[in-house]
Design an enzyme around this catalytic site. Structure first.
Site, mmCIF file in Angstrom:
data_model
loop_
_atom_site.group_PDB
_atom_site.id
_atom_site.type_symbol
_atom_site.label_atom_id
_atom_site.label_comp_id
_atom_site.label_asym_id
_atom_site.label_seq_id
_atom_site.Cartn_x
_atom_site.Cartn_y
_atom_site.Cartn_z
ATOM 1 N N LYS A 71 -4.414 42.573 -35.576
ATOM 2 C CA LYS A 71 -4.870 43.365 -34.420
ATOM 3 C C LYS A 71 -6.251 44.010 -34.597
ATOM 4 O O LYS A 71 -6.970 44.195 -33.630
ATOM 5 C CB LYS A 71 -3.846 44.469 -34.102
ATOM 6 C CG LYS A 71 -2.553 43.938 -33.511
ATOM 7 C CD LYS A 71 -1.635 45.081 -33.094
ATOM 8 C CE LYS A 71 -0.300 44.557 -32.623
ATOM 9 N NZ LYS A 71 0.577 45.609 -32.107
ATOM 10 N N ASN A 92 -4.398 43.626 -28.949
ATOM 11 C CA ASN A 92 -3.192 42.788 -29.014
ATOM 12 C C ASN A 92 -3.190 41.691 -27.956
ATOM 13 O O ASN A 92 -2.310 40.835 -27.960
ATOM 14 C CB ASN A 92 -1.916 43.641 -28.920
ATOM 15 C CG ASN A 92 -1.636 44.081 -27.501
ATOM 16 O OD1 ASN A 92 -2.549 44.202 -26.696
ATOM 17 N ND2 ASN A 92 -0.378 44.307 -27.203
ATOM 18 N N GLY A 130 4.571 60.089 -35.445
ATOM 19 C CA GLY A 130 3.866 58.919 -35.960
ATOM 20 C C GLY A 130 2.379 58.976 -35.679
ATOM 21 O O GLY A 130 1.938 59.661 -34.730
ATOM 22 N N GLY A 248 12.391 51.147 -25.926
ATOM 23 C CA GLY A 248 11.363 50.250 -26.448
ATOM 24 C C GLY A 248 11.328 48.896 -25.745
ATOM 25 O O GLY A 248 10.283 48.235 -25.725
HETATM 26 P P1 NDP Z 1 2.390 51.448 -38.718
HETATM 27 O O1 NDP Z 1 2.809 50.897 -40.021
HETATM 28 O O2 NDP Z 1 0.948 51.393 -38.306
HETATM 29 O O3 NDP Z 1 2.815 53.005 -38.647
HETATM 30 C C1 NDP Z 1 4.090 53.436 -39.000
HETATM 31 C C2 NDP Z 1 4.251 54.907 -38.634
HETATM 32 O O4 NDP Z 1 5.605 55.275 -38.883
HETATM 33 C C3 NDP Z 1 3.396 55.855 -39.466
HETATM 34 O O5 NDP Z 1 3.036 56.968 -38.694
HETATM 35 C C4 NDP Z 1 4.362 56.268 -40.589
HETATM 36 O O6 NDP Z 1 4.044 57.522 -41.168
HETATM 37 C C5 NDP Z 1 5.642 56.371 -39.805
HETATM 38 N N1 NDP Z 1 6.855 56.252 -40.617
HETATM 39 C C6 NDP Z 1 7.339 55.141 -41.210
HETATM 40 N N2 NDP Z 1 8.505 55.420 -41.841
HETATM 41 C C7 NDP Z 1 8.740 56.741 -41.641
HETATM 42 C C8 NDP Z 1 9.793 57.643 -42.032
HETATM 43 N N3 NDP Z 1 10.799 57.222 -42.772
HETATM 44 N N4 NDP Z 1 9.703 58.931 -41.637
HETATM 45 C C9 NDP Z 1 8.669 59.362 -40.895
HETATM 46 N N5 NDP Z 1 7.645 58.555 -40.480
HETATM 47 C C10 NDP Z 1 7.688 57.271 -40.858
HETATM 48 O O7 NDP Z 1 3.310 50.746 -37.620
HETATM 49 P P2 NDP Z 1 3.056 50.616 -36.046
HETATM 50 O O8 NDP Z 1 2.500 51.903 -35.553
HETATM 51 O O9 NDP Z 1 2.316 49.371 -35.746
HETATM 52 O O10 NDP Z 1 4.517 50.390 -35.465
HETATM 53 C C11 NDP Z 1 5.500 51.428 -35.458
HETATM 54 C C12 NDP Z 1 6.667 51.000 -34.605
HETATM 55 O O11 NDP Z 1 6.288 50.926 -33.243
HETATM 56 C C13 NDP Z 1 7.177 49.594 -34.968
HETATM 57 O O12 NDP Z 1 8.395 49.745 -35.654
HETATM 58 C C14 NDP Z 1 7.399 48.881 -33.665
HETATM 59 O O13 NDP Z 1 8.770 48.596 -33.484
HETATM 60 C C15 NDP Z 1 6.958 49.862 -32.616
HETATM 61 N N6 NDP Z 1 6.063 49.200 -31.650
HETATM 62 C C16 NDP Z 1 6.611 48.960 -30.433
HETATM 63 C C17 NDP Z 1 5.886 48.337 -29.454
HETATM 64 C C18 NDP Z 1 6.563 48.074 -28.158
HETATM 65 O O14 NDP Z 1 5.953 47.509 -27.275
HETATM 66 N N7 NDP Z 1 7.814 48.455 -27.983
HETATM 67 C C19 NDP Z 1 4.486 47.927 -29.667
HETATM 68 C C20 NDP Z 1 4.012 48.222 -30.994
HETATM 69 C C21 NDP Z 1 4.793 48.833 -31.927
HETATM 70 P P3 NDP Z 1 2.987 57.683 -42.386
HETATM 71 O O15 NDP Z 1 1.618 57.566 -41.789
HETATM 72 O O16 NDP Z 1 3.268 59.036 -42.912
HETATM 73 O O17 NDP Z 1 3.301 56.588 -43.367
#
Ligand code: NDP
Length: 285
Positions: A71, A92, A130, A248
């Site tokens: 992306k 995207n 997030g 979602g």
């Molecule tokens: P990234 O890897 O870029 O970011 C993940 C985020 O989740 C970070 O903020 C991370 O925090 C946080 N995180 C992960 N595990 C934990 C936890 N156990 N506790 C607290 N915070 C946590 O992923 P994306 O942003 O690309 O995607 C995130 C989700 O969004 C995906 O799972 C996907 O399913 C969903 N998504 C849905 C879309 C849709 O159209 N429905 C489109 C795109 C994404 P930290 O920075 O502290 O690590």
């Protein structure tokens, strides 16, 4: 001259690609619209991205989606960017017209569209869990759509602060960072609560956000970016407290509708796309 043996091509470049249900959803929408278009799911390694993009241009594709891990990287091979894609720094959806490649970001737009189906966003106060790619896309689109304030709650301070700085510098909305090192209470004056972390995603469906569900109040709209399974712990907690919810799947469908609109100019059927996703995804609630 008949064109029946040459159909417009769209598709997706990602790795891994096998778990991505978009191909089923988009092809179902094309068939429902009576279009002879096709969408191809391609597994593309990071090293091969430039060739894949050039290939799409050379073969006259109408456009393509980019997912993980392309992306951000794809931007350097594009000719133009939409406003929000440029602010988010991620693309995207790519539209190819007369050999010109334009990058858009429909991740956040699809999300905002889903939220708009249950509430207006102008002047609203948002709390988002997030600060990753999804959170950035959603926050930027909400800010551009006119929300007044965004609280970004994230474990990693760097990512959270960067997102807050971006919103404050580039949009009319104000934003504050809340470090997520304890159980969070949702402030009473919040209008929209969003999970944009990966917490709740299959197969770790029992993992829960570190927040107090009793601080979800019935005037709040609660949205979750997790599409598999769509009935997350957060949404169940919200429903039981009489909040309106957005799941979602709605986000994913709306994102697909926006992509199809960019490529074909047509409005795809939300019902057909949602039904297709429900059929192909293995929900486990
Ligand atoms: P990234 O890897 O870029 O970011 C993940 C985020 O989740 C970070 O903020 C991370 O925090 C946080 N995180 C992960 N595990 C934990 C936890 N156990 N506790 C607290 N915070 C946590 O992923 P994306 O942003 O690309 O995607 C995130 C989700 O969004 C995906 O799972 C996907 O399913 C969903 N998504 C849905 C879309 C849709 O159209 N429905 C489109 C795109 C994404 P930290 O920075 O502290 O690590």
């Amino acid at each position: 001259m008949s064109m029946e043996f040459l159909v417009p091509i769209t598709g997706s470049f990602a790795r891994p690609a096998a778990e991505n249900p978009t191909v089923a959803m988009v092809n179902a929408a094309y068939r429902d619209l009576g279009l002879d278009w096709t969408y191809i799911n391609c597994e593309v390694a990071p090293d091969s991205l430039p060739q894949a993009v050039e290939g799409a241009r050379a073969m006259g594709w109408a456009g393509f989606n980019c997912s993980i891990p392309h992306k951000v990287e794809v931007i350097k091979y594009l000719d133009r960017l939409g406003e929000s894609a440029s602010l988010i720094g991620a693309v995207n959806t790519v539209v190819i017209k007369d050999g010109v490649l334009t990058g858009e970001n429909t991740d956040g737009k699809g999300f905002v569209e889903g939220v708009r189906q249950v509430t207006s966003v102008e002047g609203k106060r948002v709390l988002i869990f997030g600060a990753g790619g999804a959170a950035k896309a959603v926050s930027v689109e909400l800010a551009l759509a006119g929300v007044s304030n965004i609280q970004v709650v994230n474990r990693s301070e760097k990512r959270g602060q960067e997102l807050v700085d971006l919103i404050n510098a580039e949009t009319e909305a104000s934003a504050e960072f809340v470090v997520w090192d304890r159980r969070v209470d949702v402030p009473e004056n919040t209008d929209i609560v969003i999970n944009a972390t990966s917490v709740g995603l299959y197969p770790d469906v029992d993992e829960q956000l570190n927040m107090n569900p009793d601080t979800l109040l019935s005037h709040m709209v609660v949205a979750d970016g997790i599409h598999n399974p769509p009935r997350t712990h957060l949404l169940k907690a919200a429903t039981s407290r009489n909040c309106r919810t957005v799941d979602g799947l709605t986000m994913l469908v709306n994102q697909g509708i926006l992509g199809i609109k960019c490529w074909t100019g047509k409005d795809a059927s939300e019902a057909v796309m949602r039904e297709t996703l429900n059929k192909v995804l293995h929900h486990c609630d």
